[in-house]
Write a protein that holds these residues in place. Structure first.
Motif, short mmCIF file in Angstrom:
data_model
loop_
_atom_site.label_atom_id
_atom_site.label_comp_id
_atom_site.label_asym_id
_atom_site.label_seq_id
_atom_site.Cartn_x
_atom_site.Cartn_y
_atom_site.Cartn_z
N LYS A 169 28.76 -21.25 39.53
CA LYS A 169 27.55 -20.82 38.83
C LYS A 169 27.61 -19.36 38.39
N VAL A 170 28.54 -18.58 38.96
CA VAL A 170 28.58 -17.15 38.67
C VAL A 170 29.78 -16.78 37.80
N TYR A 171 29.65 -15.67 37.09
CA TYR A 171 30.71 -15.16 36.21
C TYR A 171 31.23 -16.25 35.26
N LYS A 172 30.30 -17.00 34.70
CA LYS A 172 30.66 -18.05 33.75
C LYS A 172 31.23 -17.44 32.48
N GLY A 173 32.26 -18.06 31.94
CA GLY A 173 32.84 -17.62 30.68
C GLY A 173 33.67 -16.35 30.78
N LYS A 174 33.91 -15.87 32.00
CA LYS A 174 34.72 -14.66 32.18
C LYS A 174 36.04 -15.01 32.84
N LYS A 175 37.08 -14.27 32.48
CA LYS A 175 38.40 -14.52 33.05
C LYS A 175 38.48 -13.92 34.45
N VAL A 176 37.77 -14.54 35.36
CA VAL A 176 37.69 -14.06 36.74
C VAL A 176 37.97 -15.23 37.67
N SER A 177 38.94 -15.07 38.56
CA SER A 177 39.20 -16.12 39.54
C SER A 177 38.05 -16.16 40.53
N LYS A 178 37.72 -17.33 40.99
CA LYS A 178 36.63 -17.48 41.95
C LYS A 178 36.79 -18.80 42.67
N GLY A 179 36.25 -18.84 43.86
CA GLY A 179 36.39 -20.06 44.64
C GLY A 179 36.25 -19.80 46.13
N VAL A 180 37.05 -20.53 46.92
CA VAL A 180 36.95 -20.49 48.37
C VAL A 180 37.89 -19.41 48.92
#
Length: 425
Positions: A61-72
């Protein structure tokens, strides 16, 4: 690559702290949800699966559309009473997959989210109530364990503050405070052991807190409590750092042993090795893409059965680090807290800045009245340290009053636990 090298990933960059805090908010939300799901009869496997699904759902839900890794940043793990390390069974291991929570189980829940490589990991310990009597209070031994771990954690956080960081008074007094030597790791262990002993507990052997960096939760510095043979800590916390701070206490001796349960938690290393088996190469590729260098469970991989085979060569070639399942040697109950802190600074996640210590991801404060015991902390040196603030006071006068009231309440809570218990009885 040149553009990436120019980016400031330190806490001097406001974006870094924002990403840590965003990850921490997600970790808190998921921890609260998993805690609510921990009821009599719930299987550990289902809790871990639901926790990971929620972590992935919230990070999406966060940093949508940005080239940012995210997850667990750390998979959801639920460790039973005498288990020390994070535990997450596989659905293909039938016997372990069927293990369900029982009344009186002392459960450790650990998990974490990451945004752009900045991980916020948190762990809390709870006691499972009976479905027939949800208002039943924990036993005195369980209360001793929970309270001892809470106060040991509060003490450790204060001992991690750099000397003089929050000093008040004249410039000369501040300089004198800053010139003091940091508390040694052996002194930290001795003080925490006094807290543990006040509640008939012991520190879990080689409980380790690590310096956190981008894409790294086991940095170059570490603090080791009650170190085992051949183990020692390295370095001290400094301003501008983020640490994963862990406290583990046991109702037994605190000595550990490796359990027979299958190790399912792994983490990619920086070692390169020419893997021979196709299954090993395949899962390593999947690991790099999904988890980077953060810990993961084999159950998170697409083909769990293939993962169990492919991981063998990866571990043998030191491409993956395998986390053994470790428990209390005496089979006694163990409690753990993990905080991510910012230095200004808390397996708690904390950050340390010039304004003090900030708890980025931290377990909730336990209901101190709920846990009844005749034990209490009486050591004057420890009670004095517990009165210290973790950060500089700021904001309105009302906020300052609340902070002073909360700080003073710490000592009162320790000294009045026995009186509160007697009144309720």
């Amino acid at each position: 690559m040149a553009e990436e090298a120019e980016i400031d990933y330190s806490l001097n960059n406001p974006d870094t702290l924002t990403k840590y805090k965003t990850a921490a908010q997600i970790s808190h939300k998921v921890l609260q949800a998993v805690t609510g799901w921990c009821v009599e009869g719930a299987t550990i496997l289902s809790l871990c699966q639901k926790g990971d699904s929620l972590l992935e759902e919230e990070t999406a839900k966060v940093y949508k559309g940005k080239k940012v890794s995210k997850g667990v940043a750390h998979p959801t793990t639920v460790s039973p009473t005498s288990f020390i390390t994070p535990y997450t069974p596989l659905s293909t291991d039938t016997e372990e997959a069927a293990v369900a929570l029982k009344p009186g189980d002392v459960i450790k829940i650990q998990l974490g989210a990451q945004i752009d490589g900045f991980g916020a990991i948190v762990c809390d310990t709870i006691v499972i109530p009976s479905a027939k009597n949800e208002n039943e209070r924990p036993t005195e031994a369980e209360s001793n364990l929970i309270l001892a771990t809470y106060w040991a954690n509060e003490l450790l956080l204060r001992l991690l503050l750099p000397p003089g960081l929050l000093a008040t008074g004249s410039d000369e007094e501040k300089q004198k405070a800053a010139a003091e030597k940091p508390v040694t790791q052996s002194k930290i262990t001795n003080l925490l052991q006094k807290v543990a002993a006040s509640y008939d507990c012991n520190i879990v052997e080689s409980t380790t807190s690590w310096l956190f960096e981008r894409n790294e939760i086991e940095g170059k510095k570490k603090i080791v409590l009650a170190p085992g043979e051949g183990v020692k800590g390295e370095g001290i916390p400094e301003v501008g750092e983020v640490w994963g701070v862990e406290v583990g206490l046991s109702l037994g001796t605190g000595k550990v042993k490796t359990l027979e349960n299958r190790p399912t938690l792994h983490r990619r290393t920086t070692t390169t090795y020419a893997l021979k088996r196709p299954t090993a190469r395949q899962i390593l590729s999947e690991i790099k893409q999904k988890f980077g260098t953060f810990p993961f469970s084999l159950r998170q991989l697409e083909d769990e059965r293939a993962a169990k085979m492919g991981v063998v060569e990866c571990v043998r070639g030191n491409v993956l680090r395998q986390y053994e399942v470790v428990g209390d040697r005496d089979g006694e109950a163990v409690a753990r807290l993990f905080t991510t802190i910012e230095e200004g600074l808390n397996q708690i996640h904390v950050a340390i800045t010039k304004n003090g210590l900030t708890r980025l991801a931290a377990p909730p404060v336990p209901d101190l009245v709920k846990y009844r015991t005749e034990k209490k902390i009486t050591d004057g040196e420890i009670l004095k340290i517990l009165e210290r603030p973790l950060s500089k006071a700021g904001g309105s006068k009302n906020k300052n009053k609340k902070k002073k009231k909360k700080s003073a309440a710490k000592k009162a809570a320790v000294e009045e636990e026995e009186e509160e218990s007697s009144d309720e009885e």
